[in-house]
Design a protein around this motif. Structure first.
Motif, PDB file in Angstrom:
ATOM      1  N   SER A  44       0.833  -1.052  -0.011  1.00 12.67           N
ATOM      2  CA  SER A  44       0.032  -0.052   0.092  1.00 12.67           C
ATOM      3  C   SER A  44       0.933   1.376   0.012  1.00 12.67           C
ATOM      4  O   SER A  44       0.404   2.324  -0.440  1.00 12.67           O
ATOM      5  N   THR A  45       2.130   1.095   0.594  1.00  9.79           N
ATOM      6  CA  THR A  45       2.999   2.348   0.635  1.00  9.79           C
ATOM      7  C   THR A  45       3.367   2.747  -0.793  1.00  9.79           C
ATOM      8  O   THR A  45       3.734   3.834  -1.016  1.00  9.79           O
ATOM      9  N   ARG A  50      -3.385   3.248  -0.684  1.00  8.74           N
ATOM     10  CA  ARG A  50      -4.453   2.743  -0.904  1.00  8.74           C
ATOM     11  C   ARG A  50      -4.659   1.299  -0.257  1.00  8.74           C
ATOM     12  O   ARG A  50      -3.684   0.747  -0.059  1.00  8.74           O
ATOM     13  N   HIS A  51      -5.719   0.969  -0.130  1.00  9.91           N
ATOM     14  CA  HIS A  51      -6.031  -0.502   0.302  1.00  9.91           C
ATOM     15  C   HIS A  51      -5.576  -1.485  -0.782  1.00  9.91           C
ATOM     16  O   HIS A  51      -5.606  -1.326  -2.143  1.00  9.91           O
ATOM     17  N   PRO A 168       1.450   7.707  -8.414  1.00 11.07           N
ATOM     18  CA  PRO A 168       1.757   6.261  -8.790  1.00 11.07           C
ATOM     19  C   PRO A 168       0.690   5.466  -9.723  1.00 11.07           C
ATOM     20  O   PRO A 168      -0.408   5.808  -9.215  1.00 11.07           O
ATOM     21  N   VAL A 169       1.082   4.777 -10.485  1.00  9.99           N
ATOM     22  CA  VAL A 169       0.004   3.911 -11.198  1.00  9.99           C
ATOM     23  C   VAL A 169      -0.475   3.081 -10.210  1.00  9.99           C
ATOM     24  O   VAL A 169       0.008   2.704  -9.343  1.00  9.99           O
ATOM     25  N   GLY A 170      -1.994   2.728 -10.320  1.00 11.19           N
ATOM     26  CA  GLY A 170      -2.576   2.217  -9.387  1.00 11.19           C
ATOM     27  C   GLY A 170      -3.268   2.758  -8.142  1.00 11.19           C
ATOM     28  O   GLY A 170      -3.862   2.436  -7.422  1.00 11.19           O
ATOM     29  N   ALA A 171      -3.182   4.236  -8.415  1.00 10.73           N
ATOM     30  CA  ALA A 171      -3.783   5.101  -7.619  1.00 10.73           C
ATOM     31  C   ALA A 171      -4.725   6.044  -8.429  1.00 10.73           C
ATOM     32  O   ALA A 171      -4.910   7.302  -7.654  1.00 10.73           O
ATOM     33  N   THR A 195      -5.525  -2.687  -6.068  1.00 10.45           N
ATOM     34  CA  THR A 195      -5.499  -1.575  -4.991  1.00 10.45           C
ATOM     35  C   THR A 195      -6.691  -0.634  -5.365  1.00 10.45           C
ATOM     36  O   THR A 195      -6.882  -0.683  -6.572  1.00 10.45           O
ATOM     37  N   THR A 196      -7.338  -0.071  -4.001  1.00 14.77           N
ATOM     38  CA  THR A 196      -8.323   0.755  -4.317  1.00 14.77           C
ATOM     39  C   THR A 196      -8.333   1.823  -3.168  1.00 14.77           C
ATOM     40  O   THR A 196      -7.958   1.158  -2.029  1.00 14.77           O
TER      41      THR A 196
END
Length: 368
Positions: A44-45, A50-51, A168-171, A195-196
C-alpha cells in the motif's frame, strides 16, 4: 563477449527469498495468513496508501476487480489491443465485451483520443494498460472517464512503481491491478494485487477471493478461491524491499542503452512520466525486426517480441467467420506489433553485458 548468452530476463530468487519461504513452511501458516496481510500493508505504501488486496495472479486481479465493479453481460470495456491477452480475457470472463482502441506510438499505451472515439452507450469502463512499465496518459484518461461517467480500471501488471505527475500507477482509477509473475520487476513466484481507495470495494474483493467469506463458513456472496499463499507473500515481501534499488538500476541500464544505441528507435519517455522499464522496447523499422532478432540470437543476446499478435487478431476475438472484426481499425497497434523488440534491461546486467548489447544491436541493425 565470451560466456553464457544474455537472456531476455533474469528472475531473482535469492537467499532472502528462500529463507522467507522456508520460515513460512516451518510455521504451518501457509495460506491467507499473517504474511499476506503484511505484504498487503507494505504494498500500500507504493500506491499512496490505498487498500491492497492480494490474489493468486495478475489475471485474477483484473477478473475480480471487474466483478466487484459490477461489470457484466451487455457492458463494454475499452481496452488496448496491444497488450497481453489477459487484459481482454478478464473482460470476457465476466461476460462483457472488450472494445479495442489504438495506442500512442511513443508510450505504446492507450491513446485517450482513440478511447474517446470508442465510447458507446454500452461503455461502462476504460482499462488503460501501463505497458512495459510506462504510465498511460492517466490525466487525460481520467478526465475522459469523468466526463462520460465511466469507471477506470488500471492494468498496472508491468508497472510496479511507475508514476505520472507524481501520482503512482494503481492510484488513479477505482482500482489498479499488479502481477507478481517471476519476470516482472518484482515477483512472489506467482501472484497479484488489487489496489483501491474504496474500503467497501476492498472488502468485496476480499470476499470474492475467499469463496465469499470473511468469517469461516459465513458465506456472504458467491466467490472463488483466488487467495495468495503465505509462501508467495513472504517471497513478495522480500522482493518489495529491493524494488526501489532494482528500479533505479533498470532506469540506469535504460539510460545507458539510450546513449549507445543508434541503429533502432529507442523508447521515449513522456513528460512527467516515471518509466520503470519492465521492458526496454525498441522499434526496428523497415520490416527488419525478425532479422535483427535472429542476428542478436546468433550473438548470444536474448530478446523478445511483446506482442507479435494484437489481441483483436487472436482467435477468441475474431468474428464467427474467423476474420478480424472490421470495426477494429488500429494502425498504430499493427505497426507496433510489426516493429517492437524488447532487449535485456534487468538489474543484474553487468557493464560488460550492457556494452555488448548496445554494440550488438548497432552492428546487426546497422547492416540491414
Amino acid at each position: 563477449m565470451n560466456g553464457k548468452p544474455i537472456p531476455p530476463a533474469r528472475p531473482v530468487i535469492g537467499e532472502a527469498e528462500i529463507e522467507a519461504a522456508v520460515r513460512v513452511l516451518r510455521s504451518g501458516m501457509v495460506v491467507q495468513g499473517p504474511e499476506v496481510k503484511a505484504f498487503e500493508d507494505e504494498f500500500s505504501t507504493l500506491v499512496d496508501g490505498r487498500h491492497s488486496v492480494a490474489v493468486n495472479s495478475g489475471t485474477s486481479a483484473l477478473h475480480l476487480a471487474l466483478i466487484a465493479m459490477g461489470v457484466g453481460p451487455g457492458d463494454e470495456v475499452i481496452v488496448p489491443s496491444f497488450s497481453f491477452a489477459a487484459s481482454a480475457n478478464a473482460v470476457r470472463l465476466v461476460g462483457a465485451e472488450p472494445v479495442f482502441a489504438d495506442i500512442e506510438p511513443g508510450s505504446f499505451c492507450l491513446d485517450p483520443d482513440a478511447a474517446a472515439a470508442a465510447i458507446t452507450p454500452r461503455t461502462v469502463a476504460i482499462m488503460p494498460v501501463h505497458l512495459y512499465g510506462h504510465p498511460a496518459a492517466m490525466d487525460r484518461i481520467m478526465e475522459l472517464a469523468q466526463r462520460h461517467g465511466l469507471a477506470v480500471l488500471e492494468d498496472a501488471c508491468q508497472a510496479h512503481g511507475a508514476a505520472l505527475n507524481g501520482t503512482p500507477v494503481g492510484a488513479f482509477g477505482i482500482a489498479g491491478t499488479f502481477s507478481f509473475y517471476p519476470t516482472k520487476n518484482m515477483h512472489s513466484l506467482e501472484g497479484g494485487m488489487i489496489t483501491t481507495a474504496d474500503a467497501e470495494f476492498a472488502r468485496t474483493l476480499r470476499l470474492l477471493r475467499n469463496q465469499g467469506m470473511e468469517q469461516r463458513y459465513a458465506n456472504e456472496i458467491v466467490g472463488a478461491n483466488m487467495r495468495l499463499t503465505d509462501v508467495a507473500a513472504a517471497v513478495g515481501r522480500e522482493q518489495f524491499k529491493q524494488l526501489p534499488q532494482w528500479t533505479e538500476q533498470r532506469q540506469a541500464n535504460a539510460k545507458f542503452l539510450d546513449s549507445r544505441i543508434t541503429a533502432v528507435v529507442t523508447p521515449p519517455v513522456a513528460d512527467n512520466a516515471k518509466h520503470v522499464y519492465h521492458q526496454y522496447t525498441v522499434r526496428v523499422q523497415g520490416g527488419n525486426r525478425d532479422a535483427v532478432q535472429q542476428g542478436l540470437t546468433e550473438k548470444g543476446i536474448g530478446s523478445a517480441v511483446y506482442y507479435p499478435t494484437p489481441i483483436h487478431r487472436l482467435k477468441p476475438y475474431l468474428t464467427a467467420e474467423g476474420k478480424v472484426n472490421p470495426a477494429w481499425d488500429l494502425p498504430e497497434t499493427e505497426k507496433a506489433a510489426a516493429e517492437v523488440l524488447s532487449l535485456p534491461v534487468f538489474p543484474s546486467l553487468t557493464a560488460e553485458e550492457l556494452e555488448y548489447i548496445a554494440d550488438g544491436v548497432n552492428t546487426v541493425a546497422g547492416k540491414l
